[in-house]
Design a protein around this motif. Structure first.
Motif, PDB file in Angstrom:
ATOM      1  N   ILE A 171      22.510  57.376  25.180  1.00 38.96           N
ATOM      2  CA  ILE A 171      23.387  57.529  26.347  1.00 38.96           C
ATOM      3  C   ILE A 171      23.645  56.161  26.969  1.00 38.96           C
ATOM      4  N   THR A 172      24.903  55.838  27.184  1.00 34.48           N
ATOM      5  CA  THR A 172      25.261  54.600  27.876  1.00 34.48           C
ATOM      6  C   THR A 172      25.821  54.932  29.253  1.00 34.48           C
ATOM      7  N   ALA A 173      25.686  53.986  30.176  1.00 35.32           N
ATOM      8  CA  ALA A 173      26.223  54.146  31.526  1.00 35.32           C
ATOM      9  C   ALA A 173      26.822  52.821  31.964  1.00 35.32           C
ATOM     10  N   ASN A 174      28.100  52.832  32.251  1.00 35.07           N
ATOM     11  CA  ASN A 174      28.800  51.611  32.625  1.00 35.07           C
ATOM     12  C   ASN A 174      29.692  51.840  33.843  1.00 35.07           C
ATOM     13  N   VAL A 175      30.075  50.737  34.453  1.00 38.32           N
ATOM     14  CA  VAL A 175      30.899  50.768  35.656  1.00 38.32           C
ATOM     15  C   VAL A 175      32.211  50.042  35.391  1.00 38.32           C
ATOM     16  N   VAL A 176      33.312  50.663  35.770  1.00 37.76           N
ATOM     17  CA  VAL A 176      34.616  50.001  35.754  1.00 37.76           C
ATOM     18  C   VAL A 176      35.010  49.767  37.211  1.00 37.76           C
ATOM     19  N   ALA A 177      35.369  48.524  37.518  1.00 33.98           N
ATOM     20  CA  ALA A 177      35.693  48.154  38.905  1.00 33.98           C
ATOM     21  C   ALA A 177      37.162  47.748  39.006  1.00 33.98           C
ATOM     22  N   PRO A 178      38.044  48.699  39.312  1.00 32.57           N
ATOM     23  CA  PRO A 178      39.462  48.374  39.443  1.00 32.57           C
ATOM     24  C   PRO A 178      39.730  47.484  40.654  1.00 32.57           C
ATOM     25  N   GLY A 179      40.773  46.692  40.541  1.00 34.57           N
ATOM     26  CA  GLY A 179      41.256  45.921  41.676  1.00 34.57           C
ATOM     27  C   GLY A 179      42.394  46.668  42.347  1.00 34.57           C
ATOM     28  N   PHE A 180      43.442  45.949  42.731  1.00 40.29           N
ATOM     29  CA  PHE A 180      44.594  46.548  43.397  1.00 40.29           C
ATOM     30  C   PHE A 180      45.485  47.174  42.326  1.00 40.29           C
ATOM     31  N   ILE A 181      45.465  48.499  42.250  1.00 39.48           N
ATOM     32  CA  ILE A 181      46.209  49.224  41.228  1.00 39.48           C
ATOM     33  C   ILE A 181      47.381  49.964  41.870  1.00 39.48           C
ATOM     34  N   GLU A 182      48.533  49.916  41.225  1.00 36.95           N
ATOM     35  CA  GLU A 182      49.720  50.585  41.753  1.00 36.95           C
ATOM     36  C   GLU A 182      49.584  52.105  41.645  1.00 36.95           C
ATOM     37  N   THR A 183      49.394  52.749  42.778  1.00 35.90           N
ATOM     38  CA  THR A 183      49.334  54.207  42.862  1.00 35.90           C
ATOM     39  C   THR A 183      50.122  54.635  44.091  1.00 35.90           C
ATOM     40  N   ASP A 184      50.223  55.948  44.314  1.00 36.20           N
ATOM     41  CA  ASP A 184      50.913  56.441  45.511  1.00 36.20           C
ATOM     42  C   ASP A 184      50.241  55.921  46.776  1.00 36.20           C
ATOM     43  N   MET A 185      48.904  55.785  46.722  1.00 35.08           N
ATOM     44  CA  MET A 185      48.158  55.326  47.891  1.00 35.08           C
ATOM     45  C   MET A 185      48.504  53.883  48.238  1.00 35.08           C
ATOM     46  N   THR A 186      48.550  53.019  47.225  1.00 35.37           N
ATOM     47  CA  THR A 186      48.843  51.614  47.496  1.00 35.37           C
ATOM     48  C   THR A 186      50.321  51.411  47.841  1.00 35.37           C
ATOM     49  N   TYR A 226      27.102  49.668  22.114  1.00 30.97           N
ATOM     50  CA  TYR A 226      25.974  48.790  22.448  1.00 30.97           C
ATOM     51  C   TYR A 226      26.153  48.145  23.827  1.00 30.97           C
ATOM     52  N   ILE A 227      27.060  48.673  24.606  1.00 37.27           N
ATOM     53  CA  ILE A 227      27.296  48.167  25.964  1.00 37.27           C
ATOM     54  C   ILE A 227      26.798  49.206  26.957  1.00 37.27           C
ATOM     55  N   SER A 228      25.881  48.808  27.820  1.00 39.90           N
ATOM     56  CA  SER A 228      25.384  49.721  28.842  1.00 39.90           C
ATOM     57  C   SER A 228      24.858  48.921  30.023  1.00 39.90           C
ATOM     58  N   GLY A 229      25.044  49.482  31.213  1.00 40.65           N
ATOM     59  CA  GLY A 229      24.631  48.788  32.423  1.00 40.65           C
ATOM     60  C   GLY A 229      25.595  47.677  32.814  1.00 40.65           C
ATOM     61  N   ALA A 230      26.773  47.673  32.215  1.00 34.01           N
ATOM     62  CA  ALA A 230      27.746  46.611  32.479  1.00 34.01           C
ATOM     63  C   ALA A 230      28.689  46.999  33.613  1.00 34.01           C
ATOM     64  N   VAL A 231      29.211  45.975  34.282  1.00 31.62           N
ATOM     65  CA  VAL A 231      30.261  46.154  35.283  1.00 31.62           C
ATOM     66  C   VAL A 231      31.488  45.412  34.756  1.00 31.62           C
ATOM     67  N   ILE A 232      32.540  46.153  34.482  1.00 29.87           N
ATOM     68  CA  ILE A 232      33.745  45.548  33.927  1.00 29.87           C
ATOM     69  C   ILE A 232      34.835  45.537  34.997  1.00 29.87           C
ATOM     70  N   PRO A 233      35.165  44.352  35.517  1.00 30.61           N
ATOM     71  CA  PRO A 233      36.236  44.267  36.516  1.00 30.61           C
ATOM     72  C   PRO A 233      37.597  44.337  35.840  1.00 30.61           C
ATOM     73  N   VAL A 234      38.486  45.142  36.389  1.00 28.60           N
ATOM     74  CA  VAL A 234      39.863  45.224  35.900  1.00 28.60           C
ATOM     75  C   VAL A 234      40.737  44.951  37.116  1.00 28.60           C
ATOM     76  N   ASP A 235      40.832  43.676  37.468  1.00 31.90           N
ATOM     77  CA  ASP A 235      41.402  43.319  38.770  1.00 31.90           C
ATOM     78  C   ASP A 235      42.271  42.071  38.761  1.00 31.90           C
ATOM     79  N   GLY A 236      42.660  41.610  37.561  1.00 31.94           N
ATOM     80  CA  GLY A 236      43.509  40.427  37.491  1.00 31.94           C
ATOM     81  C   GLY A 236      42.852  39.161  37.968  1.00 31.94           C
ATOM     82  N   GLY A 237      41.511  39.170  38.050  1.00 32.66           N
ATOM     83  CA  GLY A 237      40.774  37.990  38.497  1.00 32.66           C
ATOM     84  C   GLY A 237      40.476  37.966  39.964  1.00 32.66           C
TER      85      GLY A 237
END
Length: 242
Positions: A171-186, A226-237
């Motif tokens: 079992i793997t567990a990872n985090v994806v951290a979005p930045g400013f994403i174009e949605t109805d809310m934004t 083989y990736i687990s416990g990682a935080v992957i930012p998806v935020d354009g830097g």
């Protein structure tokens, strides 16, 4: 990502998968041939081809019923994308305890409830992918979002603790951290606010829901086993990996 035929027997559950980022994630898995279920508070509104079940992540009994429905249709959940969340933005001095606790209960404790229920089947199968949708705010901070940032930061510790507990069980567990994403809310934010955010993003553009969906689908694939416990930012830097 692996092709559809290799994944056609795997079951994905996306909480809060009826709109925005969650919906895009569900649609991406559907395109790849997975069995896909989504939760929504109303039990309606999920993408075509997905099983939509009614669930409130603040209610353990509600979640258990939803998981049972998914299991009856597809078998146990092998991939959990914990996406459901709310905001109650307010400056610290004006934020009430209720504003704080409601966000924590949904965005942090709600994910704990979802993960705990999902791991029952994962442990039996000795396979699981747990993907927690956090935010750049959880690592970067944001005025007016003490409650939201606290909850999203907590997901990092959750994923890493799960990795240490369950990593030997496939079992793997990872985090994806979005930045400013174009949605109805934004899109509803004032133009001046949008310009201010844009100026801080090195990529010079806002993200799209597809950017998040592609990252999540890759983390669920065998290529990321083989990736687990990682935080992957998806935020354009924007957060620079903080």
């Amino acid at each position: 990502m692996s092709n559809a035929s290799e994944n056609s027997t795997r079951t994905v559950l996306v909480t809060g998968g009826n709109r925005g980022i969650g919906r895009a994630i569900a649609e991406r898995f559907l395109e790849a041939g997975y069995h896909v279920a989504v939760t929504s508070r109303s039990g309606e509104g999920g993408p075509e081809g997905a099983l939509t079940v009614k669930a409130d992540v603040t209610d353990t009994a509600s979640l258990d019923t939803a998981f049972s429905q998914v299991e009856a249709e597809f078998g146990h959940v092998e991939i959990l994308v914990a996406n459901a969340g709310i905001t109650r933005d307010m400056l610290l001095l004006r934020m009430t305890e209720e504003d704080f606790s409601e966000v924590i209960n949904t965005n942090l404790t709600g994910i704990f409830r979802s993960v705990k229920r999902a791991t029952k089947g994962m442990l039996r199968a000795k396979f699981g992918r747990i993907i927690l949708i956090s935010s750049v705010v959880g690592l970067y901070g944001s005025p007016g979002q003490v409650n939201y940032a606290t909850a999203k930061a907590g997901l990092v510790g959750m994923a890493r603790s799960i990795t240490r507990e369950l990593g030997s069980r496939g079992i793997t567990a990872n985090v994806v951290a979005p930045g400013f994403i174009e949605t109805d809310m934004t899109a509803a934010l004032p133009e001046e606010t949008q310009k201010e955010y844009l100026s801080a993003i090195p990529a010079g553009r806002f993200g799209e829901v597809a950017d998040i969906a592609n990252t999540v689908s890759w983390l669920a694939s065998d290529e990321a086993s083989y990736i687990s416990g990682a935080v992957i930012p998806v935020d354009g830097g924007l957060g620079m990996g903080h």
